[in-house]
Design a protein around this motif. Structure first.
Motif, PDB file in Angstrom:
ATOM      1  N   GLN A   1     -25.988  82.459  60.254  1.00 41.51           N
ATOM      2  CA  GLN A   1     -27.208  83.245  60.461  1.00 41.51           C
ATOM      3  C   GLN A   1     -27.874  83.589  59.128  1.00 41.51           C
ATOM      4  OE1 GLN A   1     -25.696  86.440  62.921  1.00 41.51           O
ATOM      5  NE2 GLN A   1     -26.450  85.464  64.783  1.00 41.51           N
TER       6      GLN A   1
ATOM      7  N   ALA B   1     -31.532  82.567  58.196  1.00 44.68           N
ATOM      8  CA  ALA B   1     -32.504  83.567  57.746  1.00 44.68           C
ATOM      9  C   ALA B   1     -33.188  83.123  56.455  1.00 44.68           C
ATOM     10  CB  ALA B   1     -31.805  84.912  57.551  1.00 44.68           C
TER      11      ALA B   1
ATOM     12  N   LYS C   1     -31.071  86.429  72.689  1.00 45.82           N
ATOM     13  CA  LYS C   1     -31.575  86.420  71.312  1.00 45.82           C
ATOM     14  C   LYS C   1     -31.596  87.799  70.653  1.00 45.82           C
ATOM     15  CE  LYS C   1     -36.571  86.607  72.349  1.00 45.82           C
ATOM     16  NZ  LYS C   1     -37.824  85.853  72.195  1.00 45.82           N
TER      17      LYS C   1
ATOM     18  N   ARG D   1     -31.621  80.734  65.824  1.00 48.26           N
ATOM     19  CA  ARG D   1     -30.653  81.718  65.328  1.00 48.26           C
ATOM     20  C   ARG D   1     -29.216  81.226  65.440  1.00 48.26           C
ATOM     21  NH1 ARG D   1     -30.629  86.880  68.288  1.00 48.26           N
ATOM     22  NH2 ARG D   1     -29.059  87.357  66.713  1.00 48.26           N
TER      23      ARG D   1
ATOM     24  N   THR E   1     -33.200  74.686  62.850  1.00 49.24           N
ATOM     25  CA  THR E   1     -33.985  75.545  61.964  1.00 49.24           C
ATOM     26  C   THR E   1     -34.483  74.804  60.731  1.00 49.24           C
ATOM     27  OG1 THR E   1     -32.437  77.270  62.656  1.00 49.24           O
ATOM     28  CG2 THR E   1     -33.990  77.882  60.981  1.00 49.24           C
TER      29      THR E   1
END
Length: 713
Positions: A54, A58, A552, A639, A645
């Motif tokens: 994560q 991020a 989420k 996430r 991502t």
């Protein structure tokens, strides 16, 4: 001798002594304790791994945000969104609270026939509707459900088509003065007929009914003098295909127009131009350059049709003129300086208006909603036996949610859609409360349109769509309807309780994902055509999407939720590994619909499937609606999945939205990122108009993207 035992072990031994477990019990105790501590260690390692992942994700998101801001400043096809606090609060304040005991007009419906107009009102707590016919009387129906169409039969005499909730049975009420008589309209099989359009013509009441069992639209005559309480209308003609791009399962999507000419009835819809003279039906021609008829205006000679062009470049709309002998001349381009609407023929010349201002945007959307199928009632109150909730109504309801979401997030959207916010909220509440009534009934959410022998079953891709809708409604809509029938939906979807689909763990075979990964399949012997096969990408991606969207905002998960999330990530990662190239979606916007054994051929001797013993394999490309599901599912996984991502993946999806390779409504997945893909002009034009309920979700984003003179201020 001193053993040097730790304090924790001494305490444990004391506990064993107190419990009187003995030697064997002591060994079992320490074994169980060791296993427990090992499990805690593994869980801690998994937690650290998740936290590390994560953190990486991020950082990627932060880098993406910086890149997006820089790109937007360079006007590279992205638009940052923002709204003043005053307008955000105004948008929220415009949403009326849901009042179940109050009778309210249903927004975006339009009942008019023979100069008579009517208003449709509804009381959610009772499920009863009233049709107030101006200059005549207000008729409150004793059945729960909704009137669909008003047809004038003469002075103070009307026919009203009615959909019953939750059965979706079609009724006809004949109003004659103060008297009222009801007939149930049935189909030849077990499918309830779907009203497409109706008209009083040549002294008869005619209608077009869709039979989902046989997948045909039929022109029928309804005998108003018959004494029977149930009637199978007499078929006058079976319409040929309307040529919907999505295929034969979607023949009920394009709007059908019935226009009375001097000596014939014109029937236009999709690409079909046809006539009915007495009982003689004839195909006049095809809108060969078009995907569908958008608007039709009738003159003495015949209809003029405004249609959506098939071509992907040049003007998005075309005009054509028809007479009994066929097409007159060729197709006329509509200049690409705005969206055409309000087609009329004046002095034998076609005219249209254009969308040029924010007020025009709201006016056009209101017009297309009220003029949509069956008086703008569309799928309100339908059940899902023929898949109408999953594959039509949910798109429409997401479109309403999209309008509310973007109107309180973006200045341009607020300026264009603010006049509609109150009505959109009310219509959404009515739709959701009626859907809750359907789900609470014995009908529930079963579908028989897609099973091998029309056996009612529950499909994961459809309940996943329902869960996603419920998530959005509860999360985004203030003071909405309570949805008691939706309680427990999360667990049923997460665990596939009562579903035709099942979970499977891969053994790493040639047709499977990586060993240990979960995927979805239809067990051999189940009621689906492709029993024994893995489900397509979009089916299991939608299921994964619903799980990840639900979880989420939750950090502490129980065992069932953790398992569902792991399965969801497995499914998304499998899709990305099978479809992406160097971490990005294909620039062509093309990828397969199916994967695994279903994409390969098999014979009866292979013993793969009972309902489909032999098959050449499905190597077709995914249709645009399925691709849109795929990419929204991927975006929901950011996430939890590092591949989902990667900047190149997100950038590629933005490009697919902008160039029309996936539907414009994928834009909704970017709102939380603070920017939108800027649709190419031709894409915005192609999706700005509606003729079917599902198109609402695209129309919102297309109309938002249109460049207007007001934007240059």
């Amino acid at each position: 001798m001193k053993l040097g035992l730790s304090r924790r072990v001494v305490v444990a031994l004391a506990a064993v002594s107190i419990l009187g477990l003995g030697a064997v019990g002591t060994l079992r105790f320490f074994k169980a304790e060791a296993l427990r501590r090992a499990a805690i260690t593994v869980a801690a390692d998994q937690t650290r791994q998740l936290e590390t992942a994560q953190k990486t994700i991020a950082e990627l998101r932060q880098n993406e945000t910086l890149a997006i801001q820089a790109a937007a400043r360079k006007a590279s096809g992205l638009r940052l969104i923002a709204i003043s606090e005053e307008h955000r609060q105004a948008a929220v304040a415009a949403m009326p609270p849901f009042e179940p005991d109050r009778e309210v007009p249903i927004p975006f419906t339009h009942f008019e026939s023979g100069g008579s107009k009517a208003e449709l009102r509804y009381t959610p707590s009772t499920g009863l509707s009233t049709l107030d016919i101006a200059g005549y009387r207000a008729v409150t129906f004793s059945r729960q459900g909704f009137p669909l169409k008003l047809v004038s039969l003469g002075p103070n005499r009307f026919a009203v088509f009615f959909r019953e909730v939750p059965s979706s049975r079609l009724f006809l009420s004949i109003l004659d003065g103060m008297e009222m008589r009801e007939i149930q309209l049935a189909g030849p099989g077990d499918a309830e007929p779907v009203l497409r359009e109706s008209i009083a013509w040549d002294g008869r009441l005619l209608g077009i009914l869709y039979d989902n069992q046989r997948r045909v639209n039929e022109v029928v005559e309804i005998d108003l003098a018959a004494a029977a309480e149930t009637q199978v209308p007499r078929v006058i003609a079976t319409l040929p295909t309307l040529e919907d791009p999505a295929g034969s399962n979607y023949e009920m999507m394009a709007t059908l127009f019935m226009l009375p000419g001097r000596d014939r009835l014109w029937i236009v819809g999709g690409t079909l131009v046809s006539t009915l003279s007495k009982n003689e039906f004839a195909v006049v021609g095809r809108l060969s350059a078009c995907e569908r008829a958008q608007d039709v205006a009738l003159s003495e000679q015949g209809p003029t049709v405004l249609c959506l062009a098939k071509r992907k470049d040049g003007p998005a709309f075309l005009l054509s003129r028809w007479e009994a002998g066929g097409l007159v001349g060729g197709y006329e381009d509509i200049a690409a300086d705005g969206v055409p609407f309000d087609l009329a023929v004046k002095a034998e010349k076609p005219t249209t208006d254009r969308v040029v201002s924010p007020a025009d945007v709201a006016g056009l959307l209101r017009r297309d909603l009220a003029g949509n199928q069956v008086s703008g009632v569309m799928e309100l109150g339908t059940n899902n036996l023929e898949g109408r909730v999953a594959w039509s109504q949910i798109y429409f309801l997401n479109g309403l949610l999209d309008l509310l979401l973007i109107s309180r997030s973006d200045e341009r959207a607020f300026e264009r859609f603010a006049p509609l916010i109150s009505e959109v909220k009310r219509r959404l509440d009515v739709e959701m409360s009626a859907l809750d009534r359907v789900l609470a009934s014995a009908v529930g959410y079963e579908a028989k349109a897609f099973t091998a022998h029309r056996e009612p079953r529950i499909f994961a891709v459809q309940t996943a769509r329902l869960l996603l809708l419920a998530n959005r409604y509860r999360r985004e809509v203030p003071h909405g309807a309570s949805l008691p029938a939706f309680e427990g939906l999360r667990q049923r979807v997460f665990e596939l309780q009562g579903h035709i689909d099942a979970f499977q763990v891969s053994s790493g075979g040639a047709d499977e994902p990586k060993a240990g990964r979960s995927y979805l399949m239809w067990p051999k012997g189940s009621a689906f055509y492709f029993d024994g096969l893995n489900v397509p990408y979009n089916h299991q991606n939608e299921w994964a999407y619903s799980v990840l969207d639900t979880l989420k905002s939750e950090r502490m998960l129980d065992q069932a939720d953790s398992l569902a999330r792991r399965r969801a990530v497995d499914i998304i990662d499998h899709f990305l590994e099978g479809v992406t190239h160097r971490g990005a979606m294909p620039e062509s916007g093309i990828w397969p619909y199916w994967w695994g054994r279903a994409a390969r051929s098999w014979t009866e001797s292979d013993g793969v499937s009972i309902n489909t013993p032999a098959y050449p394999g499905d190597r077709l490309d995914a249709f645009i609606s399925f691709k849109s599901i795929d990419v929204m599912s991927v975006l929901s996984a950011e996430r939890f999945s590092e591949p989902a991502t990667r900047p190149e993946l997100i950038a590629g999806i933005r490009d697919l939205v902008a160039n029309g390779s996936v539907y414009p409504f994928v834009s909704a997945s970017f709102v939380a990122r603070g920017y939108l893909p800027e649709l190419e002009p031709i894409v915005g034009l192609r999706y700005a108009r509606m003729t079917a309920p599902w198109e609402m979700q695209n129309a919102v984003w297309a109309l938002l993207s249109l460049p207007l003179a007001a934007d240059k201020r």
